[in-house]
Design a protein around this motif. Structure first.
Motif, PDB file in Angstrom:
ATOM      1  N   LYS A 177      17.920 -20.316  39.735  1.00  0.00           N
ATOM      2  CA  LYS A 177      18.724 -21.320  40.416  1.00  0.00           C
ATOM      3  C   LYS A 177      17.831 -22.288  41.190  1.00  0.00           C
ATOM      4  N   GLY A 178      17.908 -23.562  40.810  1.00  0.00           N
ATOM      5  CA  GLY A 178      17.177 -24.591  41.545  1.00  0.00           C
ATOM      6  C   GLY A 178      15.675 -24.436  41.483  1.00  0.00           C
ATOM      7  N   ALA A 179      15.135 -24.082  40.323  1.00  0.00           N
ATOM      8  CA  ALA A 179      13.694 -23.851  40.181  1.00  0.00           C
ATOM      9  C   ALA A 179      12.917 -25.159  40.244  1.00  0.00           C
ATOM     10  N   ASP A 180      11.711 -25.071  40.783  1.00  0.00           N
ATOM     11  CA  ASP A 180      10.819 -26.221  40.894  1.00  0.00           C
ATOM     12  C   ASP A 180       9.573 -25.942  40.054  1.00  0.00           C
ATOM     13  N   PHE A 181       9.398 -26.730  38.986  1.00  0.00           N
ATOM     14  CA  PHE A 181       8.223 -26.604  38.119  1.00  0.00           C
ATOM     15  C   PHE A 181       7.295 -27.804  38.260  1.00  0.00           C
ATOM     16  N   GLY A 198      18.740 -23.158  36.028  1.00  0.00           N
ATOM     17  CA  GLY A 198      18.907 -24.351  36.843  1.00  0.00           C
ATOM     18  C   GLY A 198      17.551 -24.860  37.297  1.00  0.00           C
ATOM     19  N   ILE A 199      17.218 -26.084  36.935  1.00  0.00           N
ATOM     20  CA  ILE A 199      15.922 -26.672  37.264  1.00  0.00           C
ATOM     21  C   ILE A 199      16.146 -27.886  38.154  1.00  0.00           C
ATOM     22  N   ALA A 200      15.632 -27.813  39.370  1.00  0.00           N
ATOM     23  CA  ALA A 200      15.810 -28.905  40.325  1.00  0.00           C
ATOM     24  C   ALA A 200      14.755 -29.982  40.153  1.00  0.00           C
ATOM     25  N   ASP A 218      22.985 -27.772  28.488  1.00  0.00           N
ATOM     26  CA  ASP A 218      23.198 -27.637  29.934  1.00  0.00           C
ATOM     27  C   ASP A 218      22.240 -28.525  30.731  1.00  0.00           C
ATOM     28  N   LEU A 219      21.035 -28.701  30.209  1.00  0.00           N
ATOM     29  CA  LEU A 219      20.022 -29.482  30.916  1.00  0.00           C
ATOM     30  C   LEU A 219      20.006 -30.953  30.502  1.00  0.00           C
ATOM     31  N   ALA A 220      20.954 -31.358  29.663  1.00  0.00           N
ATOM     32  CA  ALA A 220      20.945 -32.725  29.144  1.00  0.00           C
ATOM     33  C   ALA A 220      20.953 -33.750  30.270  1.00  0.00           C
ATOM     34  N   GLY A 221      21.762 -33.500  31.295  1.00  0.00           N
ATOM     35  CA  GLY A 221      21.813 -34.438  32.408  1.00  0.00           C
ATOM     36  C   GLY A 221      20.497 -34.540  33.153  1.00  0.00           C
ATOM     37  N   VAL A 222      19.819 -33.400  33.306  1.00  0.00           N
ATOM     38  CA  VAL A 222      18.534 -33.384  34.001  1.00  0.00           C
ATOM     39  C   VAL A 222      17.491 -34.148  33.192  1.00  0.00           C
TER      40      VAL A 222
END
Length: 232
Positions: A177-181, A198-200, A218-222
């Motif tokens: 949830k809300g990962a930062d890479f 979930g990737i923030a 799921d990540l298309a918006g990101v």
């Protein structure tokens, strides 16, 4: 005349490259001696010791070495374990907030059903480590090195992998949830098994990772936001 379509067909028909699987630790603890000390010591040496239900909150074990040890049901609130080394050891049902493991080394380690918050593992080195079950909030792995690490069935809330190097890392049945890479480097990282992804930040650093078609949707918006694409 050469058949370009045939060449393209062969290229398209090639099997996709497989992701290298993480090597899991094989921890086999010897008979352990119960720990009877009063407190951890900086640069202490603990070999074949079992810490069961011990309150290690606020203890200072900077640079300590734990070899063939088990920590079971221990409190680790604000424990100072920077640059500590955990080798061939098991941490089970540990709990705590603000545990400092900066620049620590974990090799051939199992972490089972941990309940931790604000764990500092920045600059740490993790090799052949399994983190199974439990929940870890705000895990700080900035500029850490993870090799052959498996996150299995755990919940990670806002983990920070900023600037870290991940090689052969698997997320199996866990919630991310809300990962930062941000600025991370990924090689053979398998995200397909994550129950929640979930990737923030740092979606542009996912080269070297593998995701599933459903996760892509799921990540298309990101991804669109990263490319500056408006979806209306």
């Amino acid at each position: 005349m050469s058949d370009r379509r045939g060449g393209a067909g062969r290229a398209a028909g090639q099997a996709p490259a497989k992701v290298k699987k993480a090597r899991r630790p094989q921890v086999r603890l010897p008979p352990l001696e119960p720990w009877e000390g009063r407190g951890l010591e900086p640069d202490g040496d603990y070999d074949g010791v079992e810490f069961r239900g011990v309150d290690l909150a606020g203890q200072e074990g900077i640079g300590a070495r734990f070899m063939d040890c088990a920590l079971t049901g221990c409190a680790l609130d604000e424990a100072g374990l920077a640059r500590a080394r955990f080798i061939d050891s098991v941490l089970r049902d540990v709990r705590g907030v603000g545990t400092n493991l900066a620049e620590a080394t974990l090799r051939d380690v199992e972490v089972v059903d941990a309940r931790l918050g604000g764990v500092q593992l920045h600059g740490a080195a993790l090799e052949r480590v399994v983190i199974r079950g439990g929940k870890i909030d705000y895990l700080n792995l900035r500029k850490a090195r993870l090799k052959d690490v498996v996150f299995d069935g755990c919940v990670l809330v806002e983990p920070d992998f900023g600037g870290a190097r991940l090689e052969r890392v698997e997320f199996a049945g866990c919630a991310l949830k809300g990962a930062d890479f941000s600025a991370a480097t990924l090689t053979d990282v398998d995200l397909r098994g994550a129950a929640e992804l979930g990737i923030a930040r740092g979606v542009d650093r996912l080269g070297g990772a593998v995701i599933s078609p459903a996760q892509l949707m799921d990540l298309a918006g990101v991804f669109a936001a990263e490319l500056g694409v408006r979806v209306e």
